[in-house]
Design a protein around this motif. Structure first.
Motif, PDB file in Angstrom:
ATOM      1  N   PRO A  53       1.131  -1.180   0.588  1.00  0.00           N
ATOM      2  CA  PRO A  53       0.242   0.120   0.348  1.00  0.00           C
ATOM      3  C   PRO A  53       0.628   1.234   0.182  1.00  0.00           C
ATOM      4  O   PRO A  53       1.488   1.185   0.415  1.00  0.00           O
ATOM      5  CB  PRO A  53      -0.716  -0.173   1.385  1.00  0.00           C
ATOM      6  N   ALA A  54       0.305   2.187  -0.640  1.00  0.00           N
ATOM      7  CA  ALA A  54       0.520   3.583  -0.647  1.00  0.00           C
ATOM      8  C   ALA A  54       0.815   4.492   0.680  1.00  0.00           C
ATOM      9  O   ALA A  54      -0.320   4.492   1.083  1.00  0.00           O
ATOM     10  CB  ALA A  54       0.517   4.725  -1.600  1.00  0.00           C
ATOM     11  N   THR A  55       1.728   5.236   0.985  1.00  0.00           N
ATOM     12  CA  THR A  55       2.188   6.092   2.540  1.00  0.00           C
ATOM     13  C   THR A  55       2.338   7.371   1.755  1.00  0.00           C
ATOM     14  O   THR A  55       3.057   7.449   1.239  1.00  0.00           O
ATOM     15  CB  THR A  55       2.930   5.425   3.813  1.00  0.00           C
ATOM     16  N   PRO A  56       1.196   8.320   1.911  1.00  0.00           N
ATOM     17  CA  PRO A  56       1.386   9.424   1.813  1.00  0.00           C
ATOM     18  C   PRO A  56       2.376  10.017   1.678  1.00  0.00           C
ATOM     19  O   PRO A  56       2.972   9.952   3.049  1.00  0.00           O
ATOM     20  CB  PRO A  56      -0.270  10.244   1.734  1.00  0.00           C
ATOM     21  N   ASP A  57       3.009  11.236   1.122  1.00  0.00           N
ATOM     22  CA  ASP A  57       4.109  11.722   1.628  1.00  0.00           C
ATOM     23  C   ASP A  57       3.589  13.745   1.397  1.00  0.00           C
ATOM     24  O   ASP A  57       3.790  13.876   0.587  1.00  0.00           O
ATOM     25  CB  ASP A  57       5.385  11.683   0.827  1.00  0.00           C
ATOM     26  N   PRO A  58       3.279  13.602   3.281  1.00  0.00           N
ATOM     27  CA  PRO A  58       2.480  15.209   3.289  1.00  0.00           C
ATOM     28  C   PRO A  58       4.170  16.224   2.726  1.00  0.00           C
ATOM     29  O   PRO A  58       3.225  17.350   2.972  1.00  0.00           O
ATOM     30  CB  PRO A  58       2.330  14.995   4.743  1.00  0.00           C
TER      31      PRO A  58
END
Length: 159
Positions: A107-112
């Motif tokens: 799964p993709a983890t957002p980069d804020p």
């Protein structure tokens, strides 16, 4: 990075004697072009380009020097979606998704983190060049993650 260097490196590596190359289940889905070698080998996926005015969205694949293991599972590296502003020369890494040995994507983890200036010589600048000027990378590349892993690891081992 010199525009000719990735082409020459890829040509030399593909002509090198065969060594064990990993296999993956997504062969033929990509055109992965080596854009840089540093801590990781970085590939731009030229098939993923999405233009929007001065902006371009593109996926990049980063390859680790060797498989890393988490909870008994081996990983090749990971995918990230990037957004580039070609006029402002800014880069924004949108996420990260680990890639297991064999090619399965986690799964993709957002980069804020906000967009930033793509400084010459860095991974973001090399990816920005590929995204904003696709002709600069030429027609070469590999079409499978397993090939990118093999090419990337050879490049990391022979700087």
């Amino acid at each position: 990075m010199n525009r000719l260097l990735p082409i020459l490196l890829l040509s030399a590596l593909l002509a090198a004697p065969a060594t064990a190359r990993p296999q993956d289940e997504h062969a033929g889905e990509h055109r992965l072009v080596l854009t840089g070698v540093g801590r990781f080998a970085i590939f731009a996926d030229m098939v993923s380009l999405e233009r929007d005015g001065d902006g371009v969205k593109m996926r990049a694949f980063q390859v680790t020097e060797s498989d890393f293991e988490i909870a008994g599972q081996a990983y090749w590296g990971g995918w990230s979606w990037w957004r580039f502003d070609c006029a402002a020369r800014t880069a924004d890494r949108l996420d990260f998704a680990a890639v297991k040995a064999g090619g399965a994507e986690g799964p993709a983890t957002p980069d804020p983190a906000p967009a930033y200036e793509a400084v010459e010589g860095g991974d973001a600048a090399e990816l920005l060049t590929a995204a904003c000027d696709p002709a600069s990378v030429g027609p070469y590349g590999v079409s499978a993650l397993s090939e990118a892993v093999w090419v990337g690891r050879e490049a990391l081992a022979n700087p």
